[in-house]
Design an enzyme around this catalytic site. Structure first.
Site, mmCIF file in Angstrom:
data_model
loop_
_atom_site.group_PDB
_atom_site.id
_atom_site.type_symbol
_atom_site.label_atom_id
_atom_site.label_comp_id
_atom_site.label_asym_id
_atom_site.label_seq_id
_atom_site.Cartn_x
_atom_site.Cartn_y
_atom_site.Cartn_z
ATOM 1 C CB ILE A 159 -0.957 -0.189 1.173
ATOM 2 C CG1 ILE A 159 -1.813 -1.103 1.251
ATOM 3 C CG2 ILE A 159 -1.881 1.297 1.168
ATOM 4 C CD1 ILE A 159 -2.741 -1.545 -0.003
ATOM 5 C CG ASP A 160 3.732 2.580 3.046
ATOM 6 O OD1 ASP A 160 2.667 3.377 3.483
ATOM 7 O OD2 ASP A 160 4.136 2.061 4.289
ATOM 8 C CB VAL A 161 4.979 0.104 -2.899
ATOM 9 C CG1 VAL A 161 5.481 0.017 -4.259
ATOM 10 C CG2 VAL A 161 6.434 -0.364 -1.964
#
Length: 416
Positions: free
Chosen positions: A186-188
């Site tokens: 999700i961060d990426v």
């Protein structure tokens, strides 16, 4: 391989980015901009720096093979940047950052909603100084809504958006239950969406002459990347379920035990299935009404697997790959990360790079993964390894017109 020392003009050469973000989503976005040629100034806390500098083990090793104090996590998303340390709680630190924002094209930050307003570093304050500024805020849940004030982390959002509910073995199977993805996806993905939004805003500015505000939320991204699983739910109102490595809409599209290992088959159309059947001497499977089309195979998955699984055990993984790869039947091994880096195709594409760094900290080279963006006219450049904390502080301050005495005074006051 070693990164090239040449520095051709990048697609974003001339773009200045003030990076106030830390951890992963924001730094991932700004590393993409840096790879494309932007001058990214990474602002870090004095002494402590970005949180991920300390997220270890694993740590980088010095020339003697000993662990240093720098976590490898930081190196994943901070190459091609210049590091300056600034205490934004100090009035003079705030003034420095406002001065830098006046000359920046882009600001990226991931503080809590409203957090930078206390320092006069929020969008409205900086827009008044620089109307052309593109300001990207990355938060867990966005700038509005009932969760806006909450802190958001990748694992939390993987759970909340439903991703964990469709990842892992089915209930009742060995190891069944919700499972996180092995990377902070999700961060990426948020970093990828943020960099796309920034590029779109830069293009819009060519026409309007004005910057704009970008509101990126991890939860929004988590919902978006559910992709076909979300589309299937919206079409049927039936929540998708965990099914291990089985694809809900394709068959056979999964891993199979082989003689001494496992192999992945990714058969995506009826032609591929027919060629697979011919290769194993089971042409009649492709003519069977239960298996002739993908839709039929999905409906009769259990019957198909009952036939396929004993056959897949008759060959080793390398033997299956050798049999099928020249017949345009997608298949491959299930590699460890080490095996993936040792793969001939990965090596041929130059995926692993060594970036040179000053040996002042005992580290001469930092390994990194090459950008997958391959532009023919304005290629990605690898100009510098992830910086040491505050490595470029004095250099950057001089660029903004500060003299030797003024810089020394800022150091003495603990501002930088």
């Amino acid at each position: 391989m070693n990164a090239s020392t040449s520095t051709p003009i990048g697609a974003l050469t001339g773009i200045k980015v003030l990076d106030l973000s830390r951890v992963l989503a924001g730094p991932w976005a700004t590393q993409m901009l840096a790879d494309l040629g932007a001058d990214v100034i990474k602002v870090e806390r004095p002494v402590a720096g970005d949180d991920t500098r300390h997220w270890g083990p694993p740590f980088l090793k010095d020339e003697a093979g000993n662990d240093t104090r720098e976590a490898s996590y930081f190196t994943a998303c901070n190459r091609n940047k210049r590091s300056i340390t600034v205490d934004m709680a100090h009035p003079e630190g705030q003034a420095l950052l406002r001065q830098m924002a006046q000359e920046a094209d882009v600001v990226v930050e991931n503080f809590k909603v409203g957090g930078l307003a206390h320092y006069g570093l929020d969008y409205e304050s900086l827009k008044a100084l620089n109307p052309r500024l593109i300001y990207c805020s990355i938060t867990g849940f966005g700038q509005d809504g009932p969760y806006a004030e909450r802190a958001g982390y990748d694992l939390m959002v993987q759970a909340m958006c439903g991703l964990m509910s469709i990842t892992g073995q089915a209930d009742g199977e060995p190891g069944g239950g919700p499972l996180k993805v092995g990377v902070a996806v999700i961060d990426v993905f948020t970093g990828l969406y943020a960099s796309n939004a920034i590029l779109a805003a830069l293009n819009a500015r060519h026409h309007s002459g004005q910057g704009q505000y970008i509101d990126m939320a991890l939860l929004d991204v988590g919902m978006a990347v559910l992709a076909n699983q979300a589309a299937g739910f919206l079409a049927t109102d039936k929540p998708p379920q965990r099914a291990g490595n089985i694809h809900p809409s394709l068959a056979p599209y999964q891993d199979f035990p082989t003689r001494g290992g496992n192999v992945l088959l990714a058969i995506g159309n009826d032609g591929q299935f027919a060629r697979f059947c011919a290769a194993i001497g089971q042409e009649d499977w492709a003519q069977d009404a239960r298996f002739a089309t993908n839709t039929a195979r999905v409906h009769h998955r259990a019957e198909l697997l009952e036939r396929m699984q004993p056959v897949m055990l008759t060959r080793s993984t390398p033997e299956w790959i050798a049999l099928l790869e020249d017949k345009a039947v997608p298949c491959g091994p299930i590699n460890t990360v080490a095996q993936a880096f040792d793969d001939p195709q990965v090596k041929a594409r130059g995926i692993q790079l060594q970036l040179q760094r000053s040996a002042a900290d005992g580290i001469h080279q930092v390994a990194t993964v090459a950008s997958p963006m391959r532009l023919s006219a304005t290629p990605v450049t690898y100009r510098s390894a992830p910086p040491t904390l505050g490595q470029h502080t004095d250099e950057i301050l001089r660029e903004f017109g500060l003299g030797t005495d003024a810089i020394a005074q800022l150091h003495h006051q603990g501002v930088v």
